[in-house]
Scaffold this motif. Structure first.
Motif, mmCIF file in Angstrom:
data_model
loop_
_atom_site.group_PDB
_atom_site.id
_atom_site.type_symbol
_atom_site.label_atom_id
_atom_site.label_comp_id
_atom_site.label_asym_id
_atom_site.label_seq_id
_atom_site.Cartn_x
_atom_site.Cartn_y
_atom_site.Cartn_z
ATOM 1 N N ASP A 1 -4.411 11.686 -22.286
ATOM 2 C CA ASP A 1 -3.897 11.720 -23.394
ATOM 3 C C ASP A 1 -3.116 13.458 -22.480
ATOM 4 O O ASP A 1 -2.336 14.179 -22.598
ATOM 5 N N VAL A 2 -4.323 14.202 -22.150
ATOM 6 C CA VAL A 2 -4.087 16.165 -21.841
ATOM 7 C C VAL A 2 -3.143 16.108 -20.501
ATOM 8 O O VAL A 2 -2.255 16.166 -20.377
ATOM 9 N N PHE A 3 -3.590 14.748 -19.841
ATOM 10 C CA PHE A 3 -3.213 14.339 -18.171
ATOM 11 C C PHE A 3 -1.422 14.256 -18.401
ATOM 12 O O PHE A 3 -1.228 14.561 -18.277
ATOM 13 N N PHE A 4 -1.393 13.115 -19.522
ATOM 14 C CA PHE A 4 0.369 12.768 -19.674
ATOM 15 C C PHE A 4 1.499 14.049 -20.951
ATOM 16 O O PHE A 4 2.786 13.979 -20.403
ATOM 17 N N ALA A 5 0.239 14.318 -20.947
ATOM 18 C CA ALA A 5 1.589 15.208 -22.144
ATOM 19 C C ALA A 5 1.402 16.374 -21.124
ATOM 20 O O ALA A 5 3.059 16.720 -20.600
ATOM 21 N N PHE A 6 0.942 16.680 -20.577
ATOM 22 C CA PHE A 6 0.763 18.378 -19.201
ATOM 23 C C PHE A 6 2.085 17.492 -17.779
ATOM 24 O O PHE A 6 2.663 18.519 -17.947
ATOM 25 N N SER A 7 1.367 15.887 -17.748
ATOM 26 C CA SER A 7 2.716 15.760 -16.859
ATOM 27 C C SER A 7 3.712 16.252 -17.228
ATOM 28 O O SER A 7 4.583 16.274 -16.885
ATOM 29 N N VAL A 8 4.089 15.698 -18.800
ATOM 30 C CA VAL A 8 5.774 14.963 -19.127
ATOM 31 C C VAL A 8 6.515 16.474 -19.650
ATOM 32 O O VAL A 8 7.538 16.730 -19.168
ATOM 33 N N LEU A 9 5.613 16.656 -20.382
ATOM 34 C CA LEU A 9 6.359 18.514 -20.209
ATOM 35 C C LEU A 9 6.113 19.284 -19.041
ATOM 36 O O LEU A 9 7.996 19.834 -19.367
ATOM 37 N N ILE A 10 5.818 19.575 -18.415
ATOM 38 C CA ILE A 10 6.512 20.032 -16.866
ATOM 39 C C ILE A 10 7.506 20.073 -16.013
ATOM 40 O O ILE A 10 8.312 20.101 -15.975
ATOM 41 N N SER A 11 7.549 17.628 -16.553
ATOM 42 C CA SER A 11 8.589 17.385 -15.609
ATOM 43 C C SER A 11 9.549 18.395 -16.166
ATOM 44 O O SER A 11 10.276 17.588 -15.050
ATOM 45 N N TYR B 1 -16.371 4.330 -35.505
ATOM 46 C CA TYR B 1 -15.261 4.636 -35.141
ATOM 47 C C TYR B 1 -15.344 5.237 -34.138
ATOM 48 O O TYR B 1 -15.736 6.447 -34.939
ATOM 49 N N LYS B 2 -14.966 5.633 -32.802
ATOM 50 C CA LYS B 2 -14.933 6.835 -32.218
ATOM 51 C C LYS B 2 -13.951 7.049 -30.963
ATOM 52 O O LYS B 2 -13.582 5.470 -29.627
ATOM 53 N N LEU B 3 -13.526 7.883 -30.362
ATOM 54 C CA LEU B 3 -12.084 8.248 -29.740
ATOM 55 C C LEU B 3 -13.076 8.309 -28.319
ATOM 56 O O LEU B 3 -13.853 9.329 -28.608
ATOM 57 N N PRO B 4 -12.372 7.331 -27.449
ATOM 58 C CA PRO B 4 -13.412 6.890 -25.969
ATOM 59 C C PRO B 4 -12.778 8.572 -25.185
ATOM 60 O O PRO B 4 -11.300 8.751 -25.279
ATOM 61 N N LEU B 5 -13.157 8.998 -24.661
ATOM 62 C CA LEU B 5 -13.325 10.090 -23.934
ATOM 63 C C LEU B 5 -11.946 9.986 -22.603
ATOM 64 O O LEU B 5 -11.282 11.181 -22.562
ATOM 65 N N SER B 6 -12.290 8.492 -22.427
ATOM 66 C CA SER B 6 -11.131 7.811 -21.242
ATOM 67 C C SER B 6 -9.999 8.481 -21.681
ATOM 68 O O SER B 6 -8.625 8.889 -21.293
ATOM 69 N N LYS B 7 -10.101 7.936 -22.731
ATOM 70 C CA LYS B 7 -8.270 7.762 -23.585
ATOM 71 C C LYS B 7 -7.849 9.595 -23.949
ATOM 72 O O LYS B 7 -6.860 10.067 -24.076
ATOM 73 N N ARG B 8 -9.095 10.627 -24.102
ATOM 74 C CA ARG B 8 -8.349 12.074 -24.505
ATOM 75 C C ARG B 8 -8.623 12.370 -23.123
ATOM 76 O O ARG B 8 -7.017 13.608 -22.867
ATOM 77 N N ILE B 9 -8.697 12.079 -21.760
ATOM 78 C CA ILE B 9 -8.255 12.356 -20.760
ATOM 79 C C ILE B 9 -7.667 12.263 -20.033
ATOM 80 O O ILE B 9 -6.375 13.070 -19.792
#
Length: 404
Positions: A155-165, A145-153
């Motif tokens: 997550d960070v982009f989406f969370a930052f974008s929503v928090l800023i907006s 079971y491995k968390l893909p790098l694309s999912k982590r990228i």
């Protein structure tokens, strides 16, 4: 892939006087139980035996108490990380607090808890202690079971974008919370995902709710009965048996500590006692919730600080909901613990399915859906677009929730 439930043999040491009852229940649960009645016998046995897996100890012992014995075992390094369960004859709030303050694994009241439930808890604690990577590797030897790098990228982009907006909105909500009631505008609790972490939410209750809940529990608790029990009354007649012919019983006869009671009447009284002693309460028109708190709960705005958990790496946008520690400890069966192999998430598969079915879903179905999402991280099963679909399915549910 369905994980097979593997039984792990275990040996229990019981210290107390209800020897025969515990031995029979342990035998029914395919466990071995060794019984002694005093602290001295316990110490002598543990110094010579290393195959004891769990200790169940009565509070009232000859010459001392179960708390004293626990301290001796711990100070002399005899306990050796073995789970320790304390059993009291009567409910005692101060004893309960002291028990967990000392680090004892669990506490039961014998008058309101069947012995087989205590044995099951002992098995649960033992399995939880031994649920390590080697066991999981044996159960699923060909899958990782491995968390893909694309999912982590994402997550960070989406969370930052929503928090800023939504930063202005969050600031306004925080100001409204602070103006309505004193105290911190957020609160932190421990949750379990792939690891244990600090879980953030906006505060929706008045400060000092801990004190208020004690008063509410007495005055406005919907679970509180006018007449309550504190111990099993073996002398009280069973209302169902009383309607039958003499010598006839409404349910099988139980033999508990040399006393007899039918199964129906025993469980009826036990459930009443558990409601009396339970720490869970249901408050009608709960006055602890603030006006702004009701708004942010209905719109899920109180969940927004979890985006910080996402940025920290504690959670993902999509995953299985993190559980309170006490709930996570209960999920020790392999078929249930599999859900922790997936990341903790703000939204997930069972949440969107629940909304689509009008809120009706059994605990078993929820676990099945959690496991189903975990399977998306085996081999090459992960799909970025599958997560996107779950996010899109989340928003209609939120809109519906906010209009209720």
């Amino acid at each position: 892939m369905i994980l097979k439930l593997i039984f792990i043999a275990m040996t229990i040491l019981y210290i107390g006087k209800s020897t025969e009852t515990y031995k029979q229940c342990a035998k029914d649960k395919n466990s071995t139980l060794i019984a002694v009645q005093t602290s001295i016998e316990c110490l002598q046995l543990l110094k010579n035996k290393n195959n004891i897996d769990v200790i169940i100890c009565s509070y009232n012992l000859t010459g001392n108490t179960g708390l004293y014995l626990f301290d001796v075992l711990k100070n002399e390094s005899i306990l050796k990380n073995r789970p320790f369960i304390l059993v009291s004859d009567e409910h005692n709030s101060s004893l309960l607090a002291e028990t967990f303050a000392k680090g004892i694994n669990d506490y039961f009241v014998s008058s309101s808890t069947a012995v087989n439930q205590i044995i099951e808890r002992a098995q649960s604690l033992y399995k939880l202690k031994d649920l390590n990577k080697a066991v999981i590797d044996n159960l699923i030897p060909h899958e990782t079971y491995k968390l893909p790098l694309s999912k982590r990228i994402f997550d960070v982009f989406f969370a930052f974008s929503v928090l800023i907006s939504i930063a202005p909105l969050i600031l306004l909500i925080m100001l409204a919370i602070r103006l309505e009631s004193k105290g911190k505008v957020y609160y932190i609790s421990k949750r379990v995902g792939k690891k244990t972490f600090d879980f953030y939410k906006l505060r929706s209750m008045h400060s000092g709710s801990e004190d208020l809940i004690k008063k509410l529990a007495q005055e406005n608790n919907q679970y509180k009965k006018a007449k309550t029990l504190t111990t099993i009354d073996f002398e009280a007649p069973c209302p169902k048996c009383s309607k039958l012919l003499k010598g006839k019983l409404c349910s099988p006869l139980l033999h508990i500590d040399a006393k007899e009671i039918c199964d129906y009447w025993y469980n009826t009284q036990k459930n009443e006692i558990e409601k009396t002693n339970s720490t869970f309460i249901k408050i009608a028109n709960d006055p602890r919730i603030t006006k702004i708190g009701k708004l942010i709960r209905n719109t899920s705005i109180d969940e927004l600080p979890q985006l910080i958990n996402v940025i920290k790496g504690d959670m993902s946008i999509v995953g299985n909901r993190p559980l309170p520690v006490y709930e996570a400890e209960l999920l020790t069966k392999d078929t249930m613990s599999k859900r922790f192999l997936a990341p903790a998430g703000i939204t997930g598969l069972w949440q969107v399915e629940l909304r689509g079915r009008g809120g009706e879903m059994s605990e078993e179905e929820r676990m099945r859906l959690d496991n189903e999402y975990a399977d998306h991280f085996t081999g090459n099963n992960y799909s970025f677009w599958y997560d996107i679909k779950l996010i899109l399915r989340t928003f209609p549910g939120l809109i519906q929730k906010s209009t209720v």
